[in-house]
Design a protein around this motif. Sequence first.
Motif, PDB file in Angstrom:
ATOM      1  N   TYR A  11       0.826  -1.202   0.000  1.00 29.81           N
ATOM      2  CA  TYR A  11       0.000   0.000   0.000  1.00 29.81           C
ATOM      3  C   TYR A  11       0.867   1.262   0.000  1.00 29.81           C
ATOM      4  O   TYR A  11       1.929   1.301   0.619  1.00 29.81           O
ATOM      5  CB  TYR A  11      -0.918   0.009   1.221  1.00 29.81           C
TER       6      TYR A  11
ATOM      7  N   ARG B  83      -2.938   6.691  -0.715  1.00 30.70           N
ATOM      8  CA  ARG B  83      -4.078   5.809  -0.469  1.00 30.70           C
ATOM      9  C   ARG B  83      -4.363   4.947  -1.698  1.00 30.70           C
ATOM     10  O   ARG B  83      -5.495   4.858  -2.176  1.00 30.70           O
ATOM     11  CB  ARG B  83      -5.317   6.607  -0.040  1.00 30.70           C
ATOM     12  N   TRP B  84      -3.301   4.317  -2.195  1.00 32.06           N
ATOM     13  CA  TRP B  84      -3.406   3.372  -3.301  1.00 32.06           C
ATOM     14  C   TRP B  84      -3.095   1.973  -2.793  1.00 32.06           C
ATOM     15  O   TRP B  84      -2.236   1.779  -1.937  1.00 32.06           O
ATOM     16  CB  TRP B  84      -2.421   3.701  -4.423  1.00 32.06           C
TER      17      TRP B  84
ATOM     18  N   GLN C 223     -13.594   2.181  -9.688  1.00 30.42           N
ATOM     19  CA  GLN C 223     -13.254   1.146  -8.717  1.00 30.42           C
ATOM     20  C   GLN C 223     -12.441   0.013  -9.348  1.00 30.42           C
ATOM     21  O   GLN C 223     -11.991  -0.887  -8.644  1.00 30.42           O
ATOM     22  CB  GLN C 223     -14.535   0.577  -8.097  1.00 30.42           C
TER      23      GLN C 223
ATOM     24  N   ILE D 181      -8.880  11.073  -3.110  1.00 29.59           N
ATOM     25  CA  ILE D 181      -7.796  10.160  -3.493  1.00 29.59           C
ATOM     26  C   ILE D 181      -7.254  10.588  -4.848  1.00 29.59           C
ATOM     27  O   ILE D 181      -7.999  10.729  -5.814  1.00 29.59           O
ATOM     28  CB  ILE D 181      -8.305   8.706  -3.543  1.00 29.59           C
TER      29      ILE D 181
ATOM     30  N   ARG E  99      -7.524   2.469  -6.514  1.00 27.29           N
ATOM     31  CA  ARG E  99      -7.773   3.673  -5.736  1.00 27.29           C
ATOM     32  C   ARG E  99      -8.433   3.273  -4.420  1.00 27.29           C
ATOM     33  O   ARG E  99      -9.414   2.545  -4.398  1.00 27.29           O
ATOM     34  CB  ARG E  99      -8.677   4.647  -6.491  1.00 27.29           C
ATOM     35  N   GLY E 100      -7.871   3.741  -3.309  1.00 27.95           N
ATOM     36  CA  GLY E 100      -8.446   3.437  -2.012  1.00 27.95           C
ATOM     37  C   GLY E 100      -7.877   2.156  -1.417  1.00 27.95           C
ATOM     38  O   GLY E 100      -6.887   1.600  -1.893  1.00 27.95           O
TER      39      GLY E 100
END
Length: 534
Positions: free
Chosen positions: A374, A379-380, A434, A476, A394-395
């Motif tokens: 990570y 925040r990838w 997503q 993000i 993403r996230g």
Amino acid sequence: MPLEKMKHDQNLDVGCVWKKFHWIGRLMCFLVGIAFTGFCVCSLTLLHTFQTSYGVYYGALQEPGGCVVLQETSAAYKEQVVLINSSSFINGTEKLVPAVSLWNANFGAAERTDLSHIVFGIGASARLWETRKEYVKLWWRAGKMRGYVWFDEWIPAMDSWDRRFPPWKISANTSGFKYTHKQGKRSAIRISRIVSESFRLGLADVRWFVMGDDDTVFVAENLVTVLSKYDHTQLYYIGGNSESHIQNQYFTYNMAFGGGGFAISYALAKAVERMQDKCLERYEQLFGSDDRVQACVAELGVGFTREPGFHQFDISGNPFGFLAAHPIAPLVSLHHLDMVDPLFPNMDRVQSLRHLLNAATFDPAAVLQQSICYDRRRRWSFSVSMGYAVQIFRGIVSPRELEKPARTFSDWQHRDNFLSYPFNTRPLPRNPCQRPLVFQLSNIYYQPSTDTVLSNYTRQEEEEKEKTMPVCGGRISSPRRVQTIQVSKHRGDNFWFKSPRRNCCKIKFGKRKSKQVEIKVADCEDGEIISMYP
């Protein structure tokens, strides 16, 4: 005094005496119980001493790779064990193993299984050879491997045989065997006998017979690694199931599917050869060759040893999701490659396989192995499939989700049904924001100065498709500015002789708007966890 009254008084006196001294009986019972308990304890102590003096050990802790830490051994037993190396201590205890239990790939050259101990039997047909021979050429190593391509009949190419392929043989006539399945082909009988026919050749120093089809591709180093875990002098039947639950149910979960390849130890091949022809007469109703082999192996009472790196590949469509989340097991084989899309975009099937196998030559143990890490600052979430692809999400996506294959593929019946698979999958998100950004292998090379394998991954999306992608909002940052990803890793030949655990990876932070991301893949450190949170 009357006689009857005298007797009555005597009885009263005896009763009084008994009541007065009844505690003596209880005391005697208690003392006898103590004595019996002491006798049992002494007997057990003597028995333990006797057993220990003759090499019985206990409290053994199993270590990865088959090693055993013996917490207590006798002097007599130590004569039968060997010390692995001079620094093998755990909490002051020597790591000892019985000499007969040494794993082939870990120890002396005289015990190590290598390619020369394997005989391949490749089932081929004269009709399909011209279209499938390129698959064989990808993995076969002339002069280093032993085996034969077994044909059903003569073909003109045999007159001037290309020595880049295995030598050829024509299978024995099987017309005397009955075949009654209405939808199958009787060539299944011929192919099922290839192991027995190979055994009858009487080749020297053979440990394993490995079966495959002419469209099966093997990763030779990983095949050797898998077989090195097992004792070839015992009865072993090793392979993989189908990726289709229906196929496994129709045939059996106890069967090694032949297209994905399977291995039979020398000891089992010897047993099968003795009884197979009579066995085949009892199974005229079966469909294929692999279920006939399994039926005869079952009559010998031998179970199926499943190794998840053998892939029948009973899927269709785009195999990306399956390969990018490969199980924690060495990649041994791929099959049914004509039924799936090329493994890499902008390449045909043979080119894409050559590209993958080239990556495997640099670090065969790591090819397709998934590492997850990570970038907390951006925040990838990263999923690295060594030698194949890197994905950026993403996230926060947990390892529990990322280790499930995304259903980029369909089942064997060309349906998108999650119940069709004998393993967990996850659906493709409908929201494009997503979905991961995919970087696929561009090139790979070895850097001697740092003893490191470096691989570069680039995006393969077309410009027109890029223009239609939506702009993803939120806090993000978008990973779309990243153009290349470089992954570094030290080659790990002994990776599969440890407990099954993924490698960990770390992001090397550069400039915030840099177009390149660097990732280092290595063994997980003690106490290290795979999480977005520290």
